[in-house]
Motif scaffolding. Sequence first.
Motif, PDB file in Angstrom:
ATOM      1  N   ILE A   1       0.842  -1.203   0.000  1.00  0.00           N
ATOM      2  CA  ILE A   1       0.000   0.000   0.000  1.00  0.00           C
ATOM      3  C   ILE A   1       0.873   1.248   0.000  1.00  0.00           C
ATOM      4  O   ILE A   1       0.658   2.179  -0.768  1.00  0.00           O
ATOM      5  N   ASN A   2       1.896   1.237   0.856  1.00  0.00           N
ATOM      6  CA  ASN A   2       2.786   2.399   0.920  1.00  0.00           C
ATOM      7  C   ASN A   2       3.541   2.608  -0.392  1.00  0.00           C
ATOM      8  O   ASN A   2       3.629   3.709  -0.901  1.00  0.00           O
ATOM      9  N   TRP A   3       4.097   1.522  -0.899  1.00  0.00           N
ATOM     10  CA  TRP A   3       5.012   1.607  -2.028  1.00  0.00           C
ATOM     11  C   TRP A   3       4.281   1.817  -3.348  1.00  0.00           C
ATOM     12  O   TRP A   3       4.685   2.617  -4.182  1.00  0.00           O
ATOM     13  N   ARG A   4       3.170   1.081  -3.540  1.00  0.00           N
ATOM     14  CA  ARG A   4       2.513   1.096  -4.837  1.00  0.00           C
ATOM     15  C   ARG A   4       1.397   2.139  -4.924  1.00  0.00           C
ATOM     16  O   ARG A   4       1.040   2.566  -6.017  1.00  0.00           O
ATOM     17  N   ILE A   5       0.795   2.476  -3.795  1.00  0.00           N
ATOM     18  CA  ILE A   5      -0.358   3.384  -3.866  1.00  0.00           C
ATOM     19  C   ILE A   5      -0.023   4.767  -3.317  1.00  0.00           C
ATOM     20  O   ILE A   5      -0.164   5.775  -3.999  1.00  0.00           O
ATOM     21  N   LYS A   6       0.441   4.809  -2.062  1.00  0.00           N
ATOM     22  CA  LYS A   6       0.644   6.131  -1.447  1.00  0.00           C
ATOM     23  C   LYS A   6       1.779   6.904  -2.113  1.00  0.00           C
ATOM     24  O   LYS A   6       1.632   8.076  -2.451  1.00  0.00           O
ATOM     25  N   LEU A   7       2.909   6.240  -2.325  1.00  0.00           N
ATOM     26  CA  LEU A   7       4.080   6.945  -2.849  1.00  0.00           C
ATOM     27  C   LEU A   7       3.806   7.604  -4.209  1.00  0.00           C
ATOM     28  O   LEU A   7       4.090   8.793  -4.380  1.00  0.00           O
ATOM     29  N   PRO A   8       3.221   6.864  -5.175  1.00  0.00           N
ATOM     30  CA  PRO A   8       2.931   7.526  -6.462  1.00  0.00           C
ATOM     31  C   PRO A   8       1.965   8.704  -6.318  1.00  0.00           C
ATOM     32  O   PRO A   8       2.101   9.705  -7.029  1.00  0.00           O
ATOM     33  N   LEU A   9       1.021   8.595  -5.374  1.00  0.00           N
ATOM     34  CA  LEU A   9       0.071   9.695  -5.199  1.00  0.00           C
ATOM     35  C   LEU A   9       0.721  10.909  -4.544  1.00  0.00           C
ATOM     36  O   LEU A   9       0.179  12.002  -4.554  1.00  0.00           O
ATOM     37  N   LEU A  10       1.888  10.689  -3.939  1.00  0.00           N
ATOM     38  CA  LEU A  10       2.584  11.788  -3.253  1.00  0.00           C
ATOM     39  C   LEU A  10       3.501  12.571  -4.187  1.00  0.00           C
ATOM     40  O   LEU A  10       4.258  13.423  -3.741  1.00  0.00           O
ATOM     41  N   LYS A  11       3.450  12.277  -5.484  1.00  0.00           N
ATOM     42  CA  LYS A  11       4.430  12.853  -6.410  1.00  0.00           C
ATOM     43  C   LYS A  11       4.542  14.376  -6.294  1.00  0.00           C
ATOM     44  O   LYS A  11       5.640  14.918  -6.225  1.00  0.00           O
ATOM     45  N   ASN A  12       3.411  15.051  -6.248  1.00  0.00           N
ATOM     46  CA  ASN A  12       3.468  16.515  -6.189  1.00  0.00           C
ATOM     47  C   ASN A  12       4.070  17.019  -4.887  1.00  0.00           C
ATOM     48  O   ASN A  12       4.850  17.966  -4.875  1.00  0.00           O
ATOM     49  N   ALA A  13       3.698  16.369  -3.775  1.00  0.00           N
ATOM     50  CA  ALA A  13       4.265  16.773  -2.487  1.00  0.00           C
ATOM     51  C   ALA A  13       5.769  16.532  -2.482  1.00  0.00           C
ATOM     52  O   ALA A  13       6.538  17.358  -1.973  1.00  0.00           O
ATOM     53  N   ILE A  14       6.181  15.406  -3.059  1.00  0.00           N
ATOM     54  CA  ILE A  14       7.617  15.102  -3.099  1.00  0.00           C
ATOM     55  C   ILE A  14       8.342  16.141  -3.965  1.00  0.00           C
ATOM     56  O   ILE A  14       9.398  16.646  -3.588  1.00  0.00           O
ATOM     57  N   GLY A  15       7.742  16.498  -5.090  1.00  0.00           N
ATOM     58  CA  GLY A  15       8.351  17.494  -5.969  1.00  0.00           C
ATOM     59  C   GLY A  15       8.497  18.838  -5.278  1.00  0.00           C
ATOM     60  O   GLY A  15       9.581  19.432  -5.251  1.00  0.00           O
ATOM     61  N   THR A  16       7.403  19.319  -4.676  1.00  0.00           N
ATOM     62  CA  THR A  16       7.456  20.601  -3.967  1.00  0.00           C
ATOM     63  C   THR A  16       8.455  20.534  -2.820  1.00  0.00           C
ATOM     64  O   THR A  16       9.253  21.456  -2.620  1.00  0.00           O
ATOM     65  N   GLY A  17       8.409  19.429  -2.074  1.00  0.00           N
ATOM     66  CA  GLY A  17       9.325  19.257  -0.957  1.00  0.00           C
ATOM     67  C   GLY A  17      10.773  19.269  -1.414  1.00  0.00           C
ATOM     68  O   GLY A  17      11.640  19.852  -0.756  1.00  0.00           O
TER      69      GLY A  17
END
Lengths: 279, 288
Positions: B197-213
């Motif tokens: 769940i963390n690796w396949r679902i949450k992480l890809p959905l966090l792309k924008n937050a990761i980019g901004t961060g």
Amino acid sequence: MKTKKSPASLLLIPAGIFLVLIILISIGPFLWVLLSSVKTNREILTFSFRFTNGVHWQNYVNAFKIAPIVRYFQNSVFITIMGVLLNLTVMSMAAYVLSRFSFRLRNFIRAFFAMGLLIPGAALLLPLYTSIKAVGLYNNVWGLIVVYTAFGIPVSVFIMSSYFLTIPKEMEESAYIDGAGFLKTFAIIILPLARPAFATAGIMQFLLCWNEFQFALTLTTGHDARTLPVALYYFKSAFASDYGAMFAAIVLVSLPSIIVYSLLQKQVVSGLAAGSVKG
Amino acid sequence: MTIKKRWIVIFLFPGILLFSFVYLASIVNVFGTSFTTWRITQAISFNGVGNYFTLFVSDKFQKALGNSLIWIILQSTVHVAIGIVFALITSRKKWYSTFSKTVFMLPNILSSAALGMLFYNVFNPMYGPVNKIIQFFGNKNFNVNWYANADTAFFAVTMTWLPFAAIIAILAAAELAAISDDIFEAAVIDGASEFQINWRIKLPLLKNAIGTGTILAATSMLQKMDILIMTSNGGPGNQTMNLPLLIYLTAMQDNNFGLANACGVILILIGLASIGIINKIYRMNETV
């Protein structure tokens, strides 16, 4: 439905270790400084958790004697209050106009303010030193107030504009129909409604003014206009042998930020999130 | 001019004036004087790209540039990863989540001058807990002066900011909170493990937050000067020199204003380049 438990618990141990480590390094150093600030020099050097001589408040007294902390504290308080008030006044006006009315240069002015986020502060160090000197505000609390007020512009304008957009336009329209003018509508209808935005932007501005160090160091000299973070610089260079007093000074500088944060945690978190997402 | 228009001008004027004085005038000043010879004792005179040439052949500048780039890369990767992992762990509302989040924020709330002073003492060879703890767990003779030793100074400085990724965690947490729970419930029913769940679902959905961060993390490395002044002061030698500190020293100690501003221009350009590159990598502004 039966949930599988085993794969989850496999992750639990590294996750737990990670979390404990993070907590330790985040709060450990500060707790150690807090503890050391009420110890004698000898107790500090032996690194024991015992207080053989009781709680040693004398460090705080010494801290005030070694550096003109009272003066620095007054400067910090004045600069922070004025920096927050000015920034909120000026930017609530600008944000209101930018979010409510369409005019030719609107997008340009928005981009203009957002540009501040792209410029590293250190690049402005020398040019601000020359311009602040040129207008006669060097070594003057107002020099720092002007600089801090401007530094907060990009974040404040973003927080406030996005909040003004959530206020229904009907509120103002009915005020106009009742015969209120532009200024009155802004002051009586909009400002009270925008209190949450003022809280969030105000806290970000508080932290900026209270914590800033490099410009406080560069744009001042002597004791007249310097702020608390610069006091730490004195302890590091000139009076490094009275460890207890130095620890007391660190606590004195940190405590206001920590208190404000713990009281208004929600606003700080939303402010940081909003401020970093940009316009 | 209508009354409304006049008010628009009046409301915008103070903000624009302040911003122009502090930002616009400074940027014009930095770029303009970076092409001049300008010292406190001399009259200002044009010298083309002379300052840039002087910078690029100087060891000090090369070290400062190299360190700044290494710190940008470390911060964009390790620091961001720490923040994201923290957000994923604390996103499950457990008894420790709120407490952990509050504590993690602490170093980000303090004045960085105070934070630098804190770490200066933590790593102190005489009474600092780092050496004492290492001595306690075995090596009795362990004694390293972290910020003064050429082998350890870079590490000790890096530790003052690398782990403290609370702002990344806040961005990620805000993005996680926006994801509908239905997705996770569906995944659990399909037999997905916590890790999946963390690796396949949450992480890809966090792309924008990761980019901004990542942009925030990278550009924060172009500001770090106060912690350096409080701890290693760029030393020993130039081991921990970075561009902001180099600007400060060139301007305030050497009083070589033209050179300092040329360094400022490079700092601004590196900032813009970092933002551009990170935007490209994470393809931000595109929907997931």
